[in-house]
Scaffold this motif. Structure first.
Motif: not given
Length: 349
Positions: A79-82, A115-118, A122-123
């Motif tokens: 969440d903080s990254f997004y 799409a890759h929130s999980m 780094p990925e």
């Protein structure tokens, strides 16, 4: 000595992924200077100040740029990254409002994040690099296909007029409007190109004339107000221009002055072709009246290129960066997916 124009790398990612490397187009044709951009502020400035320009190249720079900036985000949670990613996305999107590729590329990058929130952050960042490289590769393939499609409408030895710069410098490779010229040059078509200077920023004089001459193409530079003369003399058999945004009805925003060229071409019965990737088509924009036109600093008219101010102090100046060519003035819109003729239904692309 003529060169392979694709040797000029307009926009690329540094090998270690830490910076966007651009050919600074504000320094052309005097010197070829590559600039390294490693922060959101540097990418924003490079786009706004036209160090990198051309709708597709802007999109590529933005995709690379937000990847580079994403590497610098310090975040312990998705969440903080997004949240920080969205802040940077909105900031970069504000640099040039008219070119649809800018926002389209940033939207694609955001979709990767969502799409890759999980996945671990780094990925996600690694996937952003993959997506940015895909955007660049898709543009290169599209430009070549655009060139092939347009070349089918042209004949060897034709005189071709172009406005602004929709060549290799504006994209990843070859260009949009100039792609058929480069392909024709490779195949011995012997086109004679007339390049409008394109005031006030002189993209035709500084960039189109530069790259065509460098590639060995027969190019003649003319002032914008000379287009009617060369058309009347019968020296022009086709007009090819790029586009920054195409509305759903076929109305097209391109560099200021394009509308005047289209009107002249109609008067003299010369085909007027608009070339661009499908990424420039904005189906959410119903017509040209809905396209937001960027207005730039009046000093580009009154002061730029002059040793001292050319216009009187205090005079008002109007400096729109683009104009809109109505769909009824366009002979065909050419994309990587084919050739569209009136009546235009851009949703078919």
């Amino acid at each position: 000595m003529n060169v392979d124009i694709t040797d000029l790398k307009t926009v690329r990612l540094s090998q270690d992924g830490s910076a966007v490397i651009i050919l600074d187009q504000t320094r052309l044709p005097g010197s070829e200077v590559y600039v390294s951009l490693s922060s959101a502020e540097e990418v924003w400035e490079a786009i706004y100040k036209l160090k990198v320009r051309g709708a597709p190249a802007i999109g590529i720079a933005a995709a690379y740029g937000i990847y580079v900036c994403s590497r610098l985000i310090v975040a312990n949670t998705y969440d903080s990254f997004y949240s920080e990613f969205l802040r940077m996305k909105d900031y970069l999107a504000s640099s040039r409002p008219t070119a649809v590729n800018l926002v389209a590329a940033l939207d694609r990058m955001e979709k990767v994040v969502v799409a890759h929130s999980m996945k671990p952050v780094p990925e996600i960042v690694d996937l952003l690099r993959v997506e940015s490289e895909a955007i660049r590769a898709e543009d290169a393939a599209a430009c070549r296909k655009i060139g092939e499609n347009c070349l089918s409408l042209l004949r060897p030895g034709m005189g071709i007029l172009t406005h602004c710069n929709a060549g290799h410098l504006a994209v990843s490779e070859y260009g949009t409007a100039l792609a058929p010229v480069y392909l024709g040059e490779e195949r011995g078509y012997g086109f004679k190109v007339f390049a409008d200077e394109t005031r006030p920023l002189l993209q035709g004089a500084r960039l189109t004339a530069y790259e065509l001459q460098k590639a060995g193409v027969d190019v003649t530079l003319i002032c914008d107000n000379m287009a009617s003369v060369v058309m009347r003399k019968g020296w022009v058999q086709a007009v090819v221009v790029g586009c920054d945004r195409v509305a759903a009805n076929g109305d097209t925003a391109n560099k200021i002055g394009t509308l005047g060229v289209a009107i002249l071409a109609r008067h003299y019965g010369i085909p007027f072709y608009v070339l661009g990737p499908t990424s420039t088509i904005d189906l959410n924009c119903p017509d040209g009246d809905s396209i937001v036109i960027e207005e730039r600093n009046p000093e580009e008219i009154t002061d730029m290129w002059y040793a001292s101010r050319m216009a009187p102090e205090g005079v008002k100046a109007y400096n729109p960066a683009f104009d809109v060519t109505s769909h009824d003035l366009i002979t065909a819109i050419i994309t990587e997916k084919g050739i569209a003729y009136p009546p235009f239904h851009m949703e078919d692309f």
